[in-house]
Design a protein around this motif. Structure first.
Motif, short mmCIF file in Angstrom:
data_model
loop_
_atom_site.label_atom_id
_atom_site.label_comp_id
_atom_site.label_asym_id
_atom_site.label_seq_id
_atom_site.Cartn_x
_atom_site.Cartn_y
_atom_site.Cartn_z
N LEU A 320 0.83 -1.20 0.00
CA LEU A 320 0.00 0.00 0.00
C LEU A 320 0.86 1.25 0.00
O LEU A 320 0.60 2.21 -0.75
CB LEU A 320 -0.91 -0.01 1.24
CG LEU A 320 -1.62 1.31 1.58
CD1 LEU A 320 -2.57 1.73 0.47
CD2 LEU A 320 -2.36 1.18 2.91
N LYS A 321 1.91 1.27 0.82
CA LYS A 321 2.79 2.43 0.89
C LYS A 321 3.54 2.64 -0.42
O LYS A 321 3.82 3.76 -0.82
CB LYS A 321 3.77 2.26 2.05
CG LYS A 321 3.09 2.24 3.41
CD LYS A 321 2.22 3.47 3.60
CE LYS A 321 1.38 3.42 4.84
NZ LYS A 321 0.52 4.61 4.99
N LYS A 322 3.87 1.54 -1.10
CA LYS A 322 4.52 1.68 -2.41
C LYS A 322 3.54 2.27 -3.43
O LYS A 322 3.95 3.03 -4.32
CB LYS A 322 5.05 0.32 -2.89
CG LYS A 322 6.27 -0.15 -2.11
CD LYS A 322 6.91 -1.36 -2.77
CE LYS A 322 8.23 -1.71 -2.10
NZ LYS A 322 8.96 -2.80 -2.79
N ALA A 323 2.28 1.92 -3.32
CA ALA A 323 1.27 2.51 -4.19
C ALA A 323 1.18 4.02 -3.96
O ALA A 323 1.05 4.81 -4.90
CB ALA A 323 -0.09 1.86 -3.95
N GLN A 324 1.27 4.44 -2.70
CA GLN A 324 1.21 5.86 -2.38
C GLN A 324 2.45 6.59 -2.88
O GLN A 324 2.36 7.73 -3.36
CB GLN A 324 1.03 6.04 -0.87
CG GLN A 324 -0.31 5.54 -0.37
CD GLN A 324 -0.42 5.54 1.14
OE1 GLN A 324 0.58 5.69 1.85
NE2 GLN A 324 -1.63 5.36 1.65
N THR A 325 3.61 5.94 -2.79
CA THR A 325 4.83 6.54 -3.32
C THR A 325 4.72 6.68 -4.84
O THR A 325 5.17 7.68 -5.42
CB THR A 325 6.05 5.68 -2.96
OG1 THR A 325 6.13 5.56 -1.53
CG2 THR A 325 7.34 6.30 -3.48
N VAL A 335 0.43 2.76 -9.15
CA VAL A 335 -0.55 3.09 -8.11
C VAL A 335 -1.60 1.98 -8.04
O VAL A 335 -1.89 1.43 -6.97
CB VAL A 335 -1.24 4.44 -8.39
CG1 VAL A 335 -2.43 4.64 -7.45
CG2 VAL A 335 -0.26 5.59 -8.22
N LEU A 336 -2.14 1.63 -9.20
CA LEU A 336 -3.16 0.60 -9.25
C LEU A 336 -2.57 -0.79 -9.02
O LEU A 336 -3.13 -1.62 -8.29
CB LEU A 336 -3.88 0.64 -10.60
CG LEU A 336 -5.05 -0.35 -10.77
CD1 LEU A 336 -6.11 -0.11 -9.69
CD2 LEU A 336 -5.66 -0.22 -12.16
N GLY A 337 -1.42 -1.05 -9.61
CA GLY A 337 -0.81 -2.38 -9.51
C GLY A 337 -0.45 -2.76 -8.08
O GLY A 337 -0.76 -3.87 -7.62
N ALA A 341 -2.25 -5.62 -5.70
CA ALA A 341 -1.44 -6.68 -5.08
C ALA A 341 -1.67 -6.72 -3.57
O ALA A 341 -1.72 -7.80 -2.97
CB ALA A 341 0.04 -6.46 -5.38
N ALA A 342 -1.81 -5.55 -2.96
CA ALA A 342 -2.09 -5.50 -1.52
C ALA A 342 -3.47 -6.07 -1.21
O ALA A 342 -3.66 -6.76 -0.21
CB ALA A 342 -1.99 -4.06 -1.03
N LEU A 365 -7.55 3.99 -10.63
CA LEU A 365 -8.52 3.94 -11.72
C LEU A 365 -8.80 5.33 -12.26
O LEU A 365 -8.91 5.53 -13.49
CB LEU A 365 -9.82 3.30 -11.22
CG LEU A 365 -9.74 1.80 -10.86
CD1 LEU A 365 -11.05 1.36 -10.21
CD2 LEU A 365 -9.46 0.96 -12.09
N ALA A 366 -8.94 6.31 -11.36
CA ALA A 366 -9.20 7.69 -11.80
C ALA A 366 -8.03 8.24 -12.59
O ALA A 366 -8.21 8.92 -13.61
CB ALA A 366 -9.49 8.57 -10.58
N MET A 367 -6.80 7.95 -12.15
CA MET A 367 -5.62 8.44 -12.86
C MET A 367 -5.52 7.85 -14.26
O MET A 367 -5.03 8.50 -15.19
CB MET A 367 -4.36 8.09 -12.07
CG MET A 367 -4.22 8.83 -10.75
SD MET A 367 -2.77 8.29 -9.80
CE MET A 367 -1.44 9.05 -10.76
N LEU A 368 -5.98 6.61 -14.40
CA LEU A 368 -5.92 5.94 -15.71
C LEU A 368 -7.10 6.32 -16.61
O LEU A 368 -7.21 5.82 -17.74
CB LEU A 368 -5.87 4.43 -15.52
CG LEU A 368 -4.56 3.89 -14.90
CD1 LEU A 368 -4.70 2.43 -14.53
CD2 LEU A 368 -3.40 4.08 -15.89
#
Length: 510
Positions: A320-325, A335-337, A341-342, A365-368
């Protein structure tokens, strides 16, 4: 395969996967990220090459560091900027030192030699507490047969003082107190020194004993002490800022690493569990300081220590923290990937973490550019997880901060990504007016609201809110907030001549 059908390989010879669009394999990418944070492991023969020996013969640390950076073992020259980061100085200062500026400060020379793992017998100054030969190393062991723990530096040699008669070349107690690398002063001058502001006298004494003899003293009490320190760091962060909290935290992580080396298995696992949480928090502080390389480094350490401690929820939480980074880097795919995975992995995440992960999926999803209906479904799923959290037992200690306010703030970011900034500005305002945020977070989300107002075509309101955020960013040294304000200023460019936008720009550039 490449477009012409040929096989693509990394410089190390590893065949690159078809979906790898870069030039490096994953192992080399990780090595490159780690290199930004700490020196690489080098073999003993590295130091015995002609160029290194010639540099040591000059008795000039600048020449030695330059020879180290340009050594053929690395495959390519290590930049001054990276080496300066290891040594705790600026690139400009390192350039002057390599250019001939003398360094006569003995503690500094010893610290740099320790960081790079230079062999003692090649140095032109004395390194206390570091045996030169294997025989001296054996003689330097304690009666219990336990080596003095070092800080895990590549190439470093462990050793310590012997009880009883003072051996040849040993130091007096007064001398040891002034030498950064001696065993007696390890707690006070080594990596663990930064922990002292957060501990009382009894805890400092206990940690000091644990550092001297980890097998004998690393027990449940030291684990509890580190846990209290981590809690104190988290409490201080929102008020003091990341730059003042991070040194204390890194000192604690260094002490944990030392204590874990010779601890009993159950205590070692407990230490790694605390260390994993501390490393994850260090990653967050580095994010706030806009140091993405170090954030990635500490997230990777958090994963490794969570694996060593058998902490499955923490492994999922780091995803989750990697998604935020990735969101900080505007990397929508990751972000989504990472969020998916989390959410789908075997982590046994508590409901509050699942709520935050679902929100992160919505943001990806919104970013994509996916339909808003899909985004709303994920947000509704997040609210369901959060609602169920009140009835679920959670002993993980993860995401305990996550609340309706947190979800509202992150939902606002989804609306920005979905092209609805005015709706986002209203949601930010709902939480900012409650006074529930820490000083640092208040500044950051004020900056986010300023960005939303600027995107909505409200330049004066955006600049006014941005000035409030700038004041809090300065008080907490939040680079993340300043970067968000930089985006606001860029959005306000069409209104740059108006007084309020101009004032915000001058504050940020002044």
């Amino acid at each position: 395969m490449a477009a012409d059908g040929s096989v693509r390989r990394c410089a190390c010879g590893t065949r690159l996967a078809r979906d790898n669009r870069g030039r490096q394999c994953n192992a080399c990418k990780k090595k490159a990220r780690d290199l930004v944070v700490s020196p690489p492991v080098v073999p003993p023969e590295f130091w015995r090459t002609a160029e290194m020996c010639e540099a040591f013969d000059t008795c000039d640390m600048g020449a030695v560091i330059r020879a180290y950076r340009t050594h053929g073992h690395h495959g390519r020259t290590i930049s001054q900027e990276v080496a300066a980061r290891w040594l705790g100085i600026s690139q400009t200062r390192l350039s002057r030192i390599e250019g001939g500026e003398g360094v006569s400060d003995l503690p500094r020379l010893m610290r740099w030699a320790h960081v790079l793992g230079m062999p003692r017998d090649l140095l032109w100054f004395r390194m206390p507490g570091r045996p030169q030969t294997a025989a001296e190393d054996r003689q330097a062991r304690t009666p219990e047969g336990v080596d003095t723990p070092d800080l895990g530096n590549p190439g470093g040699i462990s050793g310590g003082a012997v009880k009883g008669e003072r051996p040849s070349g040993a130091l007096t107690a007064a001398e040891q107190d002034t030498m950064p690398l001696s065993r007696r002063s390890l707690l006070f001058q080594g990596v663990a020194a930064a922990t002292l502001p957060g501990v009382n006298a009894d805890e400092a004494d206990h940690i000091g004993k644990a550092l001297e003899n980890a097998r004998r003293y690393s027990d449940a009490e030291i684990v509890a002490s580190f846990t209290r320190q981590l809690d104190n760091c988290k409490a201080d962060d929102g008020m003091l800022g990341s730059d003042r909290t991070l040194p204390t935290l890194l000192g604690m992580l260094g002490a944990i690493k030392v204590c874990a080396q010779d601890a009993k298995p159950d205590i070692r696992r407990a230490l790694f569990a605390v260390g994993a949480r501390g490393a994850e928090f260090a990653g967050w502080l580095c994010r706030d300081l806009h140091d993405q390389a170090r954030a990635t480094f500490w997230h990777d350490r958090a994963t490794e220590w969570a694996q060593l401690s058998g902490d499955l929820p923490m492994q999922g939480y780091v995803l989750l923290k990697k998604a935020q980074t990735a969101y900080d880097d505007r990397d929508a795919v990751n972000v989504l990937g990472f969020a998916e995975a989390a959410q789908s992995g075997p982590w046994n995440l508590p409901p509050k973490v699942r709520a935050e992960v679902a929100q992160q999926e919505a943001r990806g999803l919104a970013m994509l550019g996916l339909p808003m209906l899909d985004v709303e479904r994920k947000l509704e799923r997040s609210r369901e997880y959060l609602s169920s959290a009140g009835d679920s037992a959670d002993n993980s200690g993860l995401a305990t901060h996550y609340s309706i306010s947190s979800l509202t703030l992150q939902t606002a970011s989804c609306y920005i990504e979905a092209g609805k900034p005015l709706r986002a500005a209203m949601l930010y305002s709902e939480v900012l007016n409650t006074g529930v945020l820490s000083t640092r977070d208040q500044g950051y989300f004020l900056a986010r609201r300023a960005s939303a107002l600027a995107l909505s075509g409200e330049p004066d309101d955006a600049a006014t809110v941005g000035l409030q955020a700038a004041e809090l960013a300065a008080a907490t040294s939040s680079a993340r907030t300043r970067r968000e304000l930089g985006r606001t200023v860029a959005t306000l460019q069409p209104w740059a001549s108006r007084p309020a936008p101009r004032a915000l720009r001058e504050v940020l550039t002044g």
